[in-house]
Scaffold this motif. Structure first.
Motif, PDB file in Angstrom:
ATOM      1  N   LYS A  35       0.833  -1.196   0.000  1.00  0.00           N
ATOM      2  CA  LYS A  35       0.000   0.000   0.000  1.00  0.00           C
ATOM      3  C   LYS A  35       0.868   1.246   0.000  1.00  0.00           C
ATOM      4  CE  LYS A  35      -4.131  -1.850   2.001  1.00  0.00           C
ATOM      5  NZ  LYS A  35      -5.348  -1.458   2.635  1.00  0.00           N
ATOM      6  N   THR A  36       0.348   2.285  -0.636  1.00  0.00           N
ATOM      7  CA  THR A  36       1.055   3.549  -0.676  1.00  0.00           C
ATOM      8  C   THR A  36       0.947   4.208   0.692  1.00  0.00           C
ATOM      9  OG1 THR A  36       0.390   3.746  -2.963  1.00  0.00           O
ATOM     10  CG2 THR A  36       1.215   5.731  -1.919  1.00  0.00           C
ATOM     11  N   LYS A  37       2.013   4.844   1.135  1.00  0.00           N
ATOM     12  CA  LYS A  37       1.991   5.560   2.406  1.00  0.00           C
ATOM     13  C   LYS A  37       1.134   6.807   2.259  1.00  0.00           C
ATOM     14  CE  LYS A  37       6.377   3.916   4.086  1.00  0.00           C
ATOM     15  NZ  LYS A  37       7.674   4.258   4.620  1.00  0.00           N
ATOM     16  N   GLY A  38       0.794   7.435   3.378  1.00  0.00           N
ATOM     17  CA  GLY A  38      -0.030   8.633   3.372  1.00  0.00           C
ATOM     18  C   GLY A  38       0.619   9.755   2.591  1.00  0.00           C
ATOM     19  N   ILE A  39      -0.178  10.759   2.255  1.00  0.00           N
ATOM     20  CA  ILE A  39       0.299  11.861   1.442  1.00  0.00           C
ATOM     21  C   ILE A  39       1.419  12.607   2.124  1.00  0.00           C
ATOM     22  CG2 ILE A  39      -0.371  14.046   0.413  1.00  0.00           C
ATOM     23  CD1 ILE A  39      -3.062  12.789  -0.170  1.00  0.00           C
ATOM     24  N   HIS A  40       1.290  12.903   3.361  1.00  0.00           N
ATOM     25  CA  HIS A  40       2.395  13.494   4.119  1.00  0.00           C
ATOM     26  C   HIS A  40       2.195  13.138   5.581  1.00  0.00           C
ATOM     27  CE1 HIS A  40      -0.008  16.810   5.760  1.00  0.00           C
ATOM     28  NE2 HIS A  40      -0.559  16.880   4.580  1.00  0.00           N
ATOM     29  N   LYS A  41       3.201  13.359   6.350  1.00  0.00           N
ATOM     30  CA  LYS A  41       3.167  12.963   7.762  1.00  0.00           C
ATOM     31  C   LYS A  41       1.924  13.542   8.441  1.00  0.00           C
ATOM     32  CE  LYS A  41       6.052  12.852  11.827  1.00  0.00           C
ATOM     33  NZ  LYS A  41       7.324  13.233  12.401  1.00  0.00           N
ATOM     34  N   GLY A  42       1.193  12.705   9.113  1.00  0.00           N
ATOM     35  CA  GLY A  42       0.005  13.144   9.831  1.00  0.00           C
ATOM     36  C   GLY A  42      -1.257  13.040   9.004  1.00  0.00           C
ATOM     37  N   ASN A  43      -1.178  12.665   7.736  1.00  0.00           N
ATOM     38  CA  ASN A  43      -2.359  12.529   6.895  1.00  0.00           C
ATOM     39  C   ASN A  43      -2.363  11.135   6.318  1.00  0.00           C
ATOM     40  OD1 ASN A  43      -4.427  12.655   5.060  1.00  0.00           O
ATOM     41  ND2 ASN A  43      -3.822  14.628   4.226  1.00  0.00           N
ATOM     42  N   SER A  44      -3.347  10.350   6.684  1.00  0.00           N
ATOM     43  CA  SER A  44      -3.377   8.965   6.240  1.00  0.00           C
ATOM     44  C   SER A  44      -4.153   8.787   4.941  1.00  0.00           C
ATOM     45  CB  SER A  44      -3.992   8.092   7.335  1.00  0.00           C
ATOM     46  OG  SER A  44      -5.326   8.504   7.584  1.00  0.00           O
ATOM     47  N   LEU A  45      -4.628   9.860   4.333  1.00  0.00           N
ATOM     48  CA  LEU A  45      -5.378   9.777   3.090  1.00  0.00           C
ATOM     49  C   LEU A  45      -4.458   9.312   1.966  1.00  0.00           C
ATOM     50  CD1 LEU A  45      -8.217  10.439   1.969  1.00  0.00           C
ATOM     51  CD2 LEU A  45      -7.316  12.660   1.325  1.00  0.00           C
ATOM     52  N   LEU A  46      -4.832   8.263   1.285  1.00  0.00           N
ATOM     53  CA  LEU A  46      -4.040   7.726   0.186  1.00  0.00           C
ATOM     54  C   LEU A  46      -4.351   8.485  -1.095  1.00  0.00           C
ATOM     55  CD1 LEU A  46      -4.581   3.923   0.894  1.00  0.00           C
ATOM     56  CD2 LEU A  46      -2.623   5.306   1.520  1.00  0.00           C
ATOM     57  N   PRO A  47      -3.419   8.510  -2.048  1.00  0.00           N
ATOM     58  CA  PRO A  47      -3.695   9.190  -3.323  1.00  0.00           C
ATOM     59  C   PRO A  47      -4.959   8.668  -4.005  1.00  0.00           C
ATOM     60  CG  PRO A  47      -1.361   8.728  -3.144  1.00  0.00           C
ATOM     61  CD  PRO A  47      -2.030   8.052  -1.969  1.00  0.00           C
ATOM     62  N   GLU A  48      -5.204   7.374  -3.920  1.00  0.00           N
ATOM     63  CA  GLU A  48      -6.411   6.804  -4.534  1.00  0.00           C
ATOM     64  C   GLU A  48      -7.670   7.336  -3.841  1.00  0.00           C
ATOM     65  OE1 GLU A  48      -2.951   4.108  -5.000  1.00  0.00           O
ATOM     66  OE2 GLU A  48      -3.929   4.883  -3.220  1.00  0.00           O
ATOM     67  N   GLU A  49      -7.599   7.471  -2.531  1.00  0.00           N
ATOM     68  CA  GLU A  49      -8.744   7.990  -1.780  1.00  0.00           C
ATOM     69  C   GLU A  49      -8.962   9.475  -2.093  1.00  0.00           C
ATOM     70  OE1 GLU A  49      -8.568   5.185   2.193  1.00  0.00           O
ATOM     71  OE2 GLU A  49      -7.246   6.927   2.067  1.00  0.00           O
ATOM     72  N   ALA A  50      -7.877  10.199  -2.276  1.00  0.00           N
ATOM     73  CA  ALA A  50      -7.991  11.617  -2.634  1.00  0.00           C
ATOM     74  C   ALA A  50      -8.660  11.746  -3.987  1.00  0.00           C
ATOM     75  CB  ALA A  50      -6.612  12.276  -2.653  1.00  0.00           C
ATOM     76  N   ALA A  51      -8.274  10.904  -4.930  1.00  0.00           N
ATOM     77  CA  ALA A  51      -8.885  10.942  -6.258  1.00  0.00           C
ATOM     78  C   ALA A  51     -10.364  10.605  -6.160  1.00  0.00           C
ATOM     79  CB  ALA A  51      -8.174   9.974  -7.198  1.00  0.00           C
ATOM     80  N   GLU A  52     -10.703   9.611  -5.374  1.00  0.00           N
ATOM     81  CA  GLU A  52     -12.100   9.217  -5.220  1.00  0.00           C
ATOM     82  C   GLU A  52     -12.920  10.341  -4.572  1.00  0.00           C
ATOM     83  OE1 GLU A  52     -12.782   5.215  -3.767  1.00  0.00           O
ATOM     84  OE2 GLU A  52     -14.469   5.978  -2.610  1.00  0.00           O
ATOM     85  N   LYS A  53     -12.336  10.989  -3.598  1.00  0.00           N
ATOM     86  CA  LYS A  53     -13.052  12.037  -2.854  1.00  0.00           C
ATOM     87  C   LYS A  53     -13.217  13.329  -3.658  1.00  0.00           C
ATOM     88  CE  LYS A  53     -13.042  14.484   1.544  1.00  0.00           C
ATOM     89  NZ  LYS A  53     -12.402  14.623   2.847  1.00  0.00           N
ATOM     90  N   TYR A  54     -12.188  13.720  -4.440  1.00  0.00           N
ATOM     91  CA  TYR A  54     -12.208  15.026  -5.092  1.00  0.00           C
ATOM     92  C   TYR A  54     -12.332  14.985  -6.611  1.00  0.00           C
ATOM     93  CZ  TYR A  54     -10.801  16.763  -0.543  1.00  0.00           C
ATOM     94  OH  TYR A  54     -10.765  17.066   0.774  1.00  0.00           O
ATOM     95  N   TYR A  55     -12.438  13.805  -7.204  1.00  0.00           N
ATOM     96  CA  TYR A  55     -12.455  13.726  -8.663  1.00  0.00           C
ATOM     97  C   TYR A  55     -13.584  14.567  -9.266  1.00  0.00           C
ATOM     98  CZ  TYR A  55     -12.433  12.256 -13.436  1.00  0.00           C
ATOM     99  OH  TYR A  55     -12.394  12.286 -14.804  1.00  0.00           O
ATOM    100  N   ASP A  56     -14.800  14.453  -8.739  1.00  0.00           N
ATOM    101  CA  ASP A  56     -15.931  15.193  -9.317  1.00  0.00           C
ATOM    102  C   ASP A  56     -15.702  16.699  -9.279  1.00  0.00           C
ATOM    103  OD1 ASP A  56     -18.531  12.910  -8.116  1.00  0.00           O
ATOM    104  OD2 ASP A  56     -17.222  12.817  -9.872  1.00  0.00           O
ATOM    105  N   ASP A  57     -15.149  17.208  -8.189  1.00  0.00           N
ATOM    106  CA  ASP A  57     -14.877  18.642  -8.083  1.00  0.00           C
ATOM    107  C   ASP A  57     -13.831  19.076  -9.106  1.00  0.00           C
ATOM    108  OD1 ASP A  57     -16.632  18.928  -5.918  1.00  0.00           O
ATOM    109  OD2 ASP A  57     -15.051  18.510  -4.464  1.00  0.00           O
ATOM    110  N   ILE A  58     -12.793  18.285  -9.251  1.00  0.00           N
ATOM    111  CA  ILE A  58     -11.730  18.627 -10.192  1.00  0.00           C
ATOM    112  C   ILE A  58     -12.246  18.517 -11.620  1.00  0.00           C
ATOM    113  CG2 ILE A  58      -9.436  17.957 -11.031  1.00  0.00           C
ATOM    114  CD1 ILE A  58      -9.584  19.297  -8.155  1.00  0.00           C
ATOM    115  N   TYR A  59     -13.003  17.479 -11.915  1.00  0.00           N
ATOM    116  CA  TYR A  59     -13.569  17.312 -13.265  1.00  0.00           C
ATOM    117  C   TYR A  59     -14.467  18.506 -13.605  1.00  0.00           C
ATOM    118  CZ  TYR A  59     -16.416  15.661 -17.087  1.00  0.00           C
ATOM    119  OH  TYR A  59     -17.076  15.574 -18.282  1.00  0.00           O
ATOM    120  N   ARG A  60     -15.343  18.902 -12.675  1.00  0.00           N
ATOM    121  CA  ARG A  60     -16.254  20.022 -12.931  1.00  0.00           C
ATOM    122  C   ARG A  60     -15.457  21.309 -13.173  1.00  0.00           C
ATOM    123  NH1 ARG A  60     -19.072  19.874  -8.497  1.00  0.00           N
ATOM    124  NH2 ARG A  60     -17.930  21.537  -7.467  1.00  0.00           N
TER     125      ARG A  60
END
Length: 174
Positions: free
Chosen positions: A6-31
């Motif tokens: 598994k990929t490590k978190g984005i930066h120290k103290g944030n456990s959000l994975l890049p895949e999770e970030a894409a899933e969470k913000y993709y619609d906003d970025i696409y729009r």
């Protein structure tokens, strides 16, 4: 990647994975990319490129506002898009305008308004269009927009004001 693959978190103290970030913000970025480019196909490409760049530079991410960071990347991707495809963009605008005219009779009032609004947005100068999209569609504060666009709040307010005036004029003429 860690031992489990598994990929490590984005930066120290944030456990959000890049895949999770894409899933969470993709619609906003696409729009955002859709309103910037005026084309759903190009917006898809720009949104994809945004997340590719984000993943490529994950280790350098130090911001606390991930959505703002992704919107900044998307903004740069869209600017690159316009630099590479300025002539193609003009052709696409002409094609889009003709297609809108041909299909206008078959569309409902709401869809006509949405298309007119999109056309009006794409006719605005880039800086005004960007400010309006970030403020009204992404619901960001003027301070956050100033940070993303690397300007000050007064400049953002001016761009919003000028953009609204141009949009109003365009929509009254349509």
């Amino acid at each position: 990647m860690d031992k489990t693959g598994k990929t490590k978190g984005i930066h120290k103290g944030n456990s959000l994975l890049p895949e999770e970030a894409a899933e969470k913000y993709y619609d906003d970025i696409y729009r955002f990319c859709c309103y910037q480019t005026g084309s759903t196909e190009d917006a898809y490409d720009c949104a994809q490129e945004t997340f590719i760049r984000f993943i490529r530079y994950t280790d350098s991410y130090r911001d606390r506002n991930l959505k703002g960071y992704l919107l900044t990347i998307a903004r740069n991707v869209c600017r690159d898009y316009f630099k590479r495809a300025a002539r193609e963009q003009e052709f696409m605008k002409g094609q889009l305008a003709r297609a809108e005219e041909e299909s206008r009779e078959e569309q409902t009032d709401e869809s006509q308004y949405q298309e007119t609004l999109l056309s009006a947005l794409t006719s605005l100068p880039e800086m005004q269009r960007e400010a309006l999209i970030l403020y009204y569609y992404d619901e960001l504060s003027i301070r956050k927009i100033a940070r993303i666009t690397e300007t000050n709040a007064a400049t953002v307010k001016s761009r919003l004001h000028q953009g609204k005036l141009k949009l109003k004029k365009y929509l009254e003429e349509a």
